[in-house]
Structures are given as structure tokens and as C-alpha cells.
Motif scaffolding. Sequence first.
Motif, short mmCIF file in Angstrom:
data_model
loop_
_atom_site.label_atom_id
_atom_site.label_comp_id
_atom_site.label_asym_id
_atom_site.label_seq_id
_atom_site.Cartn_x
_atom_site.Cartn_y
_atom_site.Cartn_z
N LEU A 5 6.24 -9.01 -17.89
CA LEU A 5 6.00 -8.37 -19.19
C LEU A 5 6.50 -6.93 -19.13
CD1 LEU A 5 2.37 -9.45 -20.23
CD2 LEU A 5 4.54 -10.60 -20.66
N LEU A 6 7.36 -6.57 -20.07
CA LEU A 6 7.87 -5.21 -20.21
C LEU A 6 7.18 -4.58 -21.40
CD1 LEU A 6 11.69 -5.94 -19.77
CD2 LEU A 6 10.04 -5.34 -17.99
N LEU A 7 6.62 -3.38 -21.22
CA LEU A 7 5.81 -2.77 -22.27
C LEU A 7 6.26 -1.34 -22.56
CD1 LEU A 7 3.74 -4.49 -20.13
CD2 LEU A 7 2.25 -4.19 -22.10
N PRO A 8 7.43 -1.15 -23.15
CA PRO A 8 7.88 0.22 -23.47
C PRO A 8 7.10 0.79 -24.66
CG PRO A 8 9.43 -1.38 -24.35
CD PRO A 8 8.42 -2.16 -23.56
N TYR A 9 7.11 2.11 -24.76
CA TYR A 9 6.47 2.78 -25.89
C TYR A 9 7.32 3.97 -26.28
CZ TYR A 9 3.04 5.33 -28.69
OH TYR A 9 2.39 5.99 -29.72
N ARG A 31 11.61 -15.11 -16.13
CA ARG A 31 11.31 -15.09 -17.56
C ARG A 31 10.82 -13.69 -17.92
NH1 ARG A 31 6.98 -17.92 -18.91
NH2 ARG A 31 6.27 -18.17 -16.76
N VAL A 32 11.22 -13.20 -19.09
CA VAL A 32 10.88 -11.84 -19.48
C VAL A 32 10.40 -11.83 -20.93
CG1 VAL A 32 11.72 -9.48 -19.76
CG2 VAL A 32 12.64 -10.92 -17.92
N THR A 33 9.31 -11.11 -21.15
CA THR A 33 8.79 -10.91 -22.50
C THR A 33 8.65 -9.42 -22.76
OG1 THR A 33 7.55 -12.99 -22.41
CG2 THR A 33 6.93 -11.41 -24.12
N LEU A 34 9.25 -8.96 -23.85
CA LEU A 34 9.13 -7.56 -24.25
C LEU A 34 7.95 -7.45 -25.21
CD1 LEU A 34 10.83 -4.85 -23.85
CD2 LEU A 34 11.63 -5.25 -26.18
N VAL A 35 7.06 -6.53 -24.93
CA VAL A 35 5.88 -6.29 -25.76
C VAL A 35 5.94 -4.86 -26.25
CG1 VAL A 35 3.35 -6.24 -25.83
CG2 VAL A 35 4.53 -7.94 -24.40
N THR A 36 6.18 -4.68 -27.54
CA THR A 36 6.30 -3.34 -28.08
C THR A 36 6.25 -3.39 -29.61
OG1 THR A 36 7.51 -1.24 -27.90
CG2 THR A 36 8.84 -3.24 -28.14
N ALA A 37 6.62 -2.30 -30.26
CA ALA A 37 6.52 -2.19 -31.72
C ALA A 37 7.42 -3.19 -32.43
CB ALA A 37 6.89 -0.77 -32.15
N PRO A 38 7.01 -3.67 -33.60
CA PRO A 38 7.79 -4.67 -34.34
C PRO A 38 9.22 -4.27 -34.64
CG PRO A 38 5.61 -4.40 -35.31
CD PRO A 38 5.75 -3.32 -34.29
N ARG A 39 9.50 -2.96 -34.74
CA ARG A 39 10.84 -2.50 -35.10
C ARG A 39 11.91 -2.95 -34.10
NH1 ARG A 39 12.14 3.47 -34.98
NH2 ARG A 39 10.62 3.67 -36.65
N MET A 107 5.58 -4.04 -16.30
CA MET A 107 6.40 -2.84 -16.13
C MET A 107 6.25 -2.01 -17.39
SD MET A 107 9.86 -4.35 -14.30
CE MET A 107 10.39 -2.69 -13.82
N ALA A 108 5.87 -0.74 -17.21
CA ALA A 108 5.58 0.10 -18.37
C ALA A 108 5.71 1.58 -18.00
CB ALA A 108 4.16 -0.17 -18.86
N PRO A 109 5.96 2.43 -18.99
CA PRO A 109 5.92 3.87 -18.74
C PRO A 109 4.47 4.31 -18.63
CG PRO A 109 6.26 3.46 -21.07
CD PRO A 109 6.30 2.11 -20.40
N MET A 110 4.27 5.48 -18.09
CA MET A 110 2.91 5.99 -17.92
C MET A 110 2.15 6.04 -19.24
SD MET A 110 0.90 8.84 -18.51
CE MET A 110 2.17 10.01 -18.97
N ILE A 111 2.84 6.37 -20.32
CA ILE A 111 2.17 6.56 -21.60
C ILE A 111 1.69 5.25 -22.22
CG2 ILE A 111 4.21 6.42 -23.11
CD1 ILE A 111 3.05 8.82 -24.65
N CYS A 112 2.11 4.12 -21.69
CA CYS A 112 1.58 2.84 -22.14
C CYS A 112 0.30 2.57 -21.36
CB CYS A 112 2.59 1.70 -21.95
SG CYS A 112 1.96 0.12 -22.55
N ARG A 123 -5.79 -8.13 -13.00
CA ARG A 123 -5.29 -8.07 -11.63
C ARG A 123 -3.82 -8.48 -11.53
NH1 ARG A 123 -7.98 -4.49 -9.91
NH2 ARG A 123 -7.48 -5.02 -7.74
N ILE A 124 -3.04 -8.02 -12.48
CA ILE A 124 -1.58 -8.24 -12.48
C ILE A 124 -0.92 -6.98 -11.94
CG2 ILE A 124 0.45 -8.82 -13.85
CD1 ILE A 124 -1.47 -9.91 -16.00
N PRO A 125 -0.04 -7.07 -10.95
CA PRO A 125 0.65 -5.88 -10.44
C PRO A 125 1.40 -5.14 -11.54
CG PRO A 125 1.04 -7.75 -8.99
CD PRO A 125 0.37 -8.29 -10.22
N LEU A 126 1.37 -3.82 -11.44
CA LEU A 126 2.01 -2.96 -12.43
C LEU A 126 2.99 -2.02 -11.74
CD1 LEU A 126 2.29 -1.43 -15.21
CD2 LEU A 126 0.26 -0.11 -14.51
#
Length: 430
Positions: A5-9, A31-39, A107-112, A123-126
Amino acid sequence: MSHVLLLPYGTSGSTYPFIWLGRQLMAGGHRVTLVTAPRYESIARQAGLNFVATGGEELEQMLKAPSLWKLGIGLATAYTHGGRAAKDYVAAAEEAIAQYGPADLLMAPMICFGARVLREKLRIPLVTVHLYPMMIIKAHLPPVVIPPFLWLRRLPLLLRRLILWFPNPLDLFAYPAVRRCCAEHGVTPHSLWKKWWDSPDGVLTLFPDWFAPPQPDWPKNLLQWDFPLEDMAAERPMDEALARFLAEGEKPVLFTAGTGHFHAEAFFSTAAKLVRELGCRAVFITPKTDQVPRDLPAGVFVSAYAPFSRLLPRARAFVHHGGIGTTSQCLAAGLPQFVVPMSLDQPDNADRVKHLGVGLCISQGRFTVERALPLLRRCLEDEKLRESAGEHASRLHDRPSPDVLLDWLEKRMRSTHPSRIPAAHTRDHP
């Protein structure tokens, strides 16, 4: 096959690097899923990634806030909205898991902050992903978070450590909303500055060591990589009208205040005056074209978007805000850059551009025709500056193999670690 899971903000400049990461992971069989704003749904799906949209309007409200682009205050605005968005990311990530299967890595930036809540709950590695050096605030060589940090660098190391030990504004602005999110999910909250800034599972930086040399006090479980240089050129090719404009005359000067800046009228007003003084052709790039003055001089093309990897080789110089995506594309193109930093990571990026000798910078408050004109002329005429830009471009021609990056990420996936998450920071330096 693992599921990541990729979680950019943030803006496109904060999201495209995660799409690049998604491409590398998919090429490695994951397999990759992007989780972020609808835009960002359309562009993510064009790149072949699964997508789940976050609810809420925190990102849109943040981008609409004029305070986001004011030095110092912008960080408070970003942290406040980032904290409020934590609950939306947790909900969307859990929906992604329900729809596409259990996740083996986040995988995410600190601000997420929602990503860290998920790590503690499920308990999923980050892996914390730092897109720019400003996010590594350590005593040995503090980044230019705000101008006073230039003075901080001159203090003795022990005093620097003491000052950075004190509470960070991050806790003041983001912590209340993150604490509520933690309570809803049964997670024990901690100081975002002292405990949750970097994940103990791994830290990935997406900038090379010649742009930001590693320091002794950086995280030990860190992998320093290269600029992604992702601009979605394949999915969003250059507009035909812009291509014709470029072909019809001399190379233009480029101007942008960034894809997320919705209050850049003053920047483009000064840009128009600079173009008149120089008598040059220009391209103004902004998704909100109503920010551009109506009475533009002849020879100015206004574009809502352009793939920088295609545009920059056809330009003379680039006047921009100092976002890391724009800065790195200028470095790759060997193009002299004139940086007008406004907020967030931009002052630190501008400082690095200046010290590399590939461009010049001036603060947003000093960006007037009188002050900017001689600096822009230097960008156009100074051969030493142009030669330095070309030398640094050659550093980006030989890209590191993604196999090393994939191997490092795979070692942090839950599917390869039956014991799940280690209790303390790992010490295996790649």
C-alpha cells in the motif's frame, strides 16, 4: 506476490514519486494499491496501479489555504490538515485491504500519520519515505526548514542537539487529531516528533547523496536512493498547442509556482513584467490559469500542465518555487534555475541549488522586477552557471539499478518476516 500500500499525501510533486515506486514494485512482481486523494485516481489507474480514494476534504482544504504558502506558517497548515486526514487514510487503507487483500508493506511520507496508526493497529511493516532532505531534521547538518536554521548550523553540535530536543510544532498542530484517530483504533499515541517521525522498519530517501550528503545522525535503517524523475509523460503527453509554440521560435523561459499553489497571482504578475523587460518568449505553467494576468506580453504561452522531461530540454531557464520534483527535473535537464521559495521544503531545496552552483534564488517577499531581473539575466547569460548545471545533469544519466531498491523493500515486507515487526530500530545498513 506481496501486496504493498502506497499512501502519499500532497500535491502532484508528492504523489508522482509514489507512482514511480509503484511501477518499480509491479515490475518486481508485487501487487500495488495507491491510497490517496480522489484527484489522483485517473493518473494512478493509467499507470496500472490499484486505487482507493480517501474520504474527506483535508487535502483540498489545505491547498486552498493561502497560509500554506507563507514561510513558517505553511508548515503549521500542512501539519494541521495532515493530522486531520489520518482517520481518512486509515479508513481508506482498510478498504483497500478488504478489496485487494492483506497488505505486506506500507509506504508513506511522515505527514501521512494514518500510515503509522495502521502499522501499530495491524502490525504491517511501514517504510517512511522522505522525498526531500528537509524531512531529516538532525543536529549534524540541519536543513533550512526556516531561515533561522542557517544560524542553527553555526552553533556547536551539543547546542544544536539541545535545541532540536525541544518539542516540535508538529506535535502542537497535528497531534490532537492523530490522538483522536489513535483512540478510535485502539492505538497508543506517541510524540510525532520524538517517536513517530521515522518508522523503525525502514526509511527511504528519494534524493542522491550529492544533493544531500548522509550525516552520522541519520537513521541507521535508511536507504538513500536517487530522484524518481517521474512526471507521467507517457500518460500525460505534451499539449499539441504547446509543442507548436516551442517549435515556432527561440527557447522560452519557464515560470511556475507549483501544481498546488492556488494563490500565485503576485508571482505571475512579476513574471509577466520580467518577460516584458527581457523581451523573451515564455511559458507560464499553472493548473489554475486564472492566476495569470490577462494583459500578457506577446510570446507568452499559458499551459495548465506540461511533462517537464519533455519541456525543460527546450527551455533557456526555469523560474520556479523550489518543489523537489521541479528542482530535480531541472537538474536532470541541465537547465539553470531561478528559485523563488515560498514554504515547506522549498527554502531548503533552494539553498542546495545555490550551493551546487546550478542556479540562483530569492525569497518570495523579495521577488520584484527590480531585484529579480539581474538574477534572471545571470541565469540566461552566465556560462559558468550553465556549465555547472550540465555537469550535475551528467550525474543523473546513469541511474542505479532498481533491483537493489526492490531487494531492500522486500526484506521489510511482512510476508518475509514471520516474526512481524522488530521491537527496536534495525541496524542493518544496506
